[in-house]
Design an enzyme around this catalytic site. Structure first.
Site, PDB file in Angstrom:
ATOM      1  N   SER A  72       0.866  -1.183   0.000  1.00  0.00           N
ATOM      2  CA  SER A  72       0.000   0.000   0.000  1.00  0.00           C
ATOM      3  C   SER A  72       0.896   1.223   0.000  1.00  0.00           C
ATOM      4  CB  SER A  72      -0.914   0.037   1.221  1.00  0.00           C
ATOM      5  OG  SER A  72      -1.941  -0.912   1.119  1.00  0.00           O
ATOM      6  N   GLU A 120      -0.887  18.470  -6.626  1.00  0.00           N
ATOM      7  CA  GLU A 120      -2.248  18.506  -7.137  1.00  0.00           C
ATOM      8  C   GLU A 120      -3.210  17.675  -6.280  1.00  0.00           C
ATOM      9  OE1 GLU A 120       0.897  19.239 -10.071  1.00  0.00           O
ATOM     10  OE2 GLU A 120       0.525  17.502  -8.801  1.00  0.00           O
ATOM     11  N   SER A 121      -2.739  16.893  -5.325  1.00  0.00           N
ATOM     12  CA  SER A 121      -3.481  16.131  -4.321  1.00  0.00           C
ATOM     13  C   SER A 121      -2.785  14.821  -3.985  1.00  0.00           C
ATOM     14  CB  SER A 121      -4.937  15.902  -4.689  1.00  0.00           C
ATOM     15  OG  SER A 121      -5.649  15.584  -3.509  1.00  0.00           O
ATOM     16  N   HIS A 150      -3.096   0.142  -3.635  1.00  0.00           N
ATOM     17  CA  HIS A 150      -3.202  -1.045  -2.787  1.00  0.00           C
ATOM     18  C   HIS A 150      -3.104  -2.253  -3.712  1.00  0.00           C
ATOM     19  CE1 HIS A 150      -4.459   1.630   0.409  1.00  0.00           C
ATOM     20  NE2 HIS A 150      -5.305   2.156  -0.466  1.00  0.00           N
ATOM     21  N   CYS A 168      -6.939  18.369  -8.095  1.00  0.00           N
ATOM     22  CA  CYS A 168      -7.741  19.560  -7.841  1.00  0.00           C
ATOM     23  C   CYS A 168      -8.332  20.155  -9.113  1.00  0.00           C
ATOM     24  CB  CYS A 168      -6.900  20.602  -7.104  1.00  0.00           C
ATOM     25  SG  CYS A 168      -5.370  21.005  -7.966  1.00  0.00           S
TER      26      CYS A 168
END
Length: 130
Positions: free
Chosen positions: A57, A64-65, A70, A85
């Protein structure tokens, strides 16, 4: 362009992946960083965790975020989320490259908008009325 949402999320399910590749921490980190570069996303920080006995993970914080992954090598499956964003980022080439890198036989993409500004404004206005 009037912004209607705070975030745009693309979820990708990769099926039929190479179980050895998707269970290798260094491979996952290198692959995600290369994909981020291909998608012209700005990497801030990376955290990748290898579970015992199996699975990876990780999160790449981008300007940008974020990108989150996973893996379930025992099922030859990878779940990937890319949250940005703006809807204007070109993610297609990076996603195609990831499919090939993971050795996936199939992939499914879904898009969603997050944080609707009209809803946020309405809820804030209701709060202020009370």
């Amino acid at each position: 362009m009037n912004k209607t949402h705070l975030g745009y999320q693309k979820t990708i399910d990769f099926y039929g992946c190479d179980p050895e590749k998707i269970n290798t921490r260094d491979f996952i980190e290198h692959t995600l960083l290369k994909a981020a570069s291909m998608m012209e996303l700005t990497v801030i920080n990376t955290t990748i965790h290898e579970f015992s006995p199996i699975g990876i993970s990780g999160v790449i914080v981008i300007q940008e975020s974020h990108i989150a992954i996973h893996t379930w090598p025992e099922h030859k499956y990878v779940a990937l989320d890319i949250f940005t964003c703006s809807p204007s980022y070109s993610l297609a080439s990076g996603i195609l490259w990831l499919k090939e890198a993971f050795g996936a036989t199939h992939c499914k993409e879904e898009d969603s908008k997050r944080g609707g500004l009209k809803r946020i404004e309405a809820l804030n206005a209701m709060k202020n009325e009370n």
